[in-house]
Design an enzyme around this catalytic site. Structure first.
Site, PDB file in Angstrom:
ATOM      1  N   CYS A   1       0.802  -1.144  -0.320  1.00 17.08           N
ATOM      2  CA  CYS A   1      -0.069  -0.156  -0.403  1.00 17.08           C
ATOM      3  C   CYS A   1       1.272   1.341   0.460  1.00 17.08           C
ATOM      4  O   CYS A   1       1.741   0.991  -0.843  1.00 17.08           O
ATOM      5  CB  CYS A   1      -0.922   0.154   1.225  1.00 17.08           C
ATOM      6  SG  CYS A   1      -1.970   1.257   1.043  1.00 17.08           S
ATOM      7  N   ALA A   2       1.371   1.580   0.656  1.00 20.10           N
ATOM      8  CA  ALA A   2       1.639   3.193   1.461  1.00 20.10           C
ATOM      9  C   ALA A   2       3.483   3.042   1.344  1.00 20.10           C
ATOM     10  O   ALA A   2       4.234   4.194   0.912  1.00 20.10           O
ATOM     11  CB  ALA A   2       1.128   4.480   1.786  1.00 20.10           C
TER      12      ALA A   2
END
Ligand SMILES: [Mg+2]
Ligand SMILES: [Mg+2]
Lengths: 183, 183
Positions: A103-104
């Site tokens: 994800c991030a």
């Protein structure tokens, strides 16, 4: 001897990504530790209150077969800013042991610390620029040598099963997926 | 006014099923309460330590648009044996409000308390006999009126998105899925 994994978490880490990895790897037989980079009680990105197994300080002297980072914001920023975790990740990468992020986190943690250099990977849509030449389009999970990355909550199961395969072997990963109805 | 949901948990409840529902519904805008049927700190089936938002006693006077049960053993047995939760579920079903369960819980909780009567549903493979005539083969998620059931950790995302659609509408559910890369 069991394979070992460290999953660091922080305020605002994505709970579905974190728990998918915890659940899949523990079912696969991996000895996994949930470590907080701050207080032992952690409020995750959607308000879930987790109690970590240990503070990261206690883990920093250990070697893990895998260090795996959930995404979520601001969780990924807190992971990025943990000096202890950053040292552990750099040592992990240099030693050729597995490090992973979803994800991030591939952008906010790994790329920030030069840990995507020479590796291909992926991340949440919109953050690809942070991966620069490392960004590999069109894949839910990218495994390049000892660096495994993935995109978001909806790809967390595939990410976790890939980690299970790399740690515990293909048969174990397939059995784990089958038992979870996740084939 | 927000839609409301209650997610009861117990020692040995399946954390991936629970957290998938929590994460999806909160992203969709539902006001969701994680309620423990015993101690506020709960160790889930794969060792994850959660702190519930409230004890079930505090919730029993409230009305929820949805009551949703994670699976996992022995978690499902503890949910079945909670007098307070059982009363809330019976009231929920009689009032025509939504009640849902995944994995072991459709069999161990709902069927045990007669809450699958006249409904079609599904559950974890191997427990179908507990659903008797209610068992509908070949579906990951079954929604029969106000009763929604599903099979296991691998079907939890589809289950949670179905609940989001029923509570918050199709557009919201689709946007939630898109943001999670879960379409
Ligand atoms: Mg092993
Ligand atoms: Mg709303």
């Amino acid at each position: 001897m069991s394979k070992t994994a460290l999953l660091p978490i922080a305020e605002g880490s994505e709970e579905l990504e974190a728990i998918t990895v915890v659940d899949v790897l523990r079912r696969a037989g991996t000895e996994l530790t949930i470590a907080s980079v701050a207080d032992i009680s952690v409020t995750m990105s959607r308000g879930t209150k987790l109690v970590a197994d240990a503070p990261i300080e206690v883990c920093s002297g250990n070697e893990y077969d895998l260090i795996v980072l959930p995404g979520g914001m601001p969780g990924a920023e807190h992971l990025r800013d943990s000096r202890i975790l950053t040292e552990m990740l750099k040592t992990q990468a240099e030693a050729g042991r597995l490090y992973a992020a979803i994800c991030a986190s591939p952008a906010i943690v790994l790329a920030s610390h030069g840990l995507m250099a020479g590796k291909k990977g992926t991340c949440y849509p919109g953050l690809e620029h942070s991966l620069a030449d490392s960004y590999l389009e069109g894949e839910d999970v990218v495994a390049d040598g000892n660096c495994i990355t993935s995109r978001g909550p909806g790809t967390a199961m595939a990410f976790a099963l890939k980690l299970a395969e790399m740690l515990e072997g293909k048969d174990t990963a397939e059995n784990t997926a089958r038992g979870m109805l996740a084939e």
